[in-house]
Design an enzyme around this catalytic site. Structure first.
Site, PDB file in Angstrom:
ATOM      1  N   TYR A 161      56.595  48.236  67.584  1.00 42.66           N
ATOM      2  CA  TYR A 161      55.755  49.161  68.362  1.00 42.66           C
ATOM      3  C   TYR A 161      55.879  50.571  67.799  1.00 42.66           C
ATOM      4  CZ  TYR A 161      53.821  51.711  72.340  1.00 42.66           C
ATOM      5  OH  TYR A 161      53.064  52.546  73.136  1.00 42.66           O
ATOM      6  N   LYS A 165      52.840  52.571  65.860  1.00 46.65           N
ATOM      7  CA  LYS A 165      52.351  53.830  66.416  1.00 46.65           C
ATOM      8  C   LYS A 165      52.481  54.965  65.410  1.00 46.65           C
ATOM      9  CE  LYS A 165      50.816  52.587  70.448  1.00 46.65           C
ATOM     10  NZ  LYS A 165      49.379  52.700  70.768  1.00 46.65           N
TER      11      LYS A 165
END
Length: 256
Positions: A161, A165
């Protein structure tokens, strides 16, 4: 090129079935914009979002952003229903735990593949399709990416994640330079913890207390606070913010 409008725009919000996506959709609708509410698997929640939007002309659209063809078709469907696309908010993302010390190899690989497919490639493909539509319209546009504080602070239990990002932030800066000649401003926001359904289980008990203490305000963000920043970044006045990554973490993590 005509001036970019401040309201009455055609807005596609990915991952708008609940949480931050819902708050973003509501902010644009309250601003007098028409919104395409995208959902992946949560149609019922997305229907609730649609029903809550003020104004009319909004539409509900489903697509799996891990599928490049469905991603392109989503932009076509939004443009068909709204008469074009002026603003894209890339909010859809997956975030499942996969701590490296305790996750077996097959699950680790699957987690990375899913995060990259949705969070990074989905955002890239959606941005490309929307940008091409905006260029053809000839009226400029706005793309706002929902990144994360985790891209800078690290995500030890969710490394894919955090990495994807960070990729979203870099993608947004590349697109900002590439699309500026067409009147399209691309920006990103990097929120910390937000009080949404997805992290509600982490905001209870001792872990929740620790998370709130990360900020000197002693709390996490409300979705509406982040949505307000997204709405501003999509405004005519925010064109000079192109390429920016805006920290929205209540001073819980500071960088220079």
């Amino acid at each position: 090129m005509p001036d970019f409008p401040g309201s009455g725009r055609r807005v596609l919000v990915s991952g708008a079935s609940r949480g931050l996506g819902r708050a973003v959709a509501e902010a644009f609708a309250a601003n007098g914009d028409r919104v395409a509410v995208h959902y992946g698997g949560g149609r019922r929640d997305a229907e609730t979002t649609l029903a809550r939007l003020p104004g009319d002309g909004h539409v509900l659209l489903g697509a799996d952003l891990a599928d490049a063809r469905q991603t392109a078709e989503l932009v076509d469907a939004a443009a068909g229903a709204l008469g074009g696309v002026d603003v894209l908010v890339n909010n859809a993302a997956v975030n499942t735990a996969h701590p490296p010390a305790t996750t077996d190899y097959d699950d680790w690989c699957a987690a990375w593949q899913r995060h990259v497919a949705v969070n990074l490639l989905g955002t890239a493909h959606l941005s490309h399709a929307a940008a091409r539509r905006m260029i053809a319209q000839g009226t400029g546009g706005r793309i706002v990416n929902i990144g994360s504080r985790g891209a800078f602070r690290g995500e030890p239990d969710h490394p894919a994640y955090g990495a994807t990002k960070a990729g979203v932030h870099a993608l947004g800066q590349s697109l900002a330079v590439a699309l500026a000649p067409h009147g399209i401003a691309v920006t990103s926001v990097a929120p910390g913890f937000i009080d949404t359904e997805r992290v509600a289980h982490r905001l209870t008990g001792p872990e929740g207390d620790a998370l709130r203490k990360q900020s000197p305000y002693g709390r996490v963000a409300a979705p509406e606070e982040v949505a307000a920043a997204v709405l501003w970044l999509a405004s005519p006045q925010a064109q000079w913010s192109a390429g920016a990554v805006l920290d929205l973490n209540g001073a819980s993590y500071l960088r220079t």
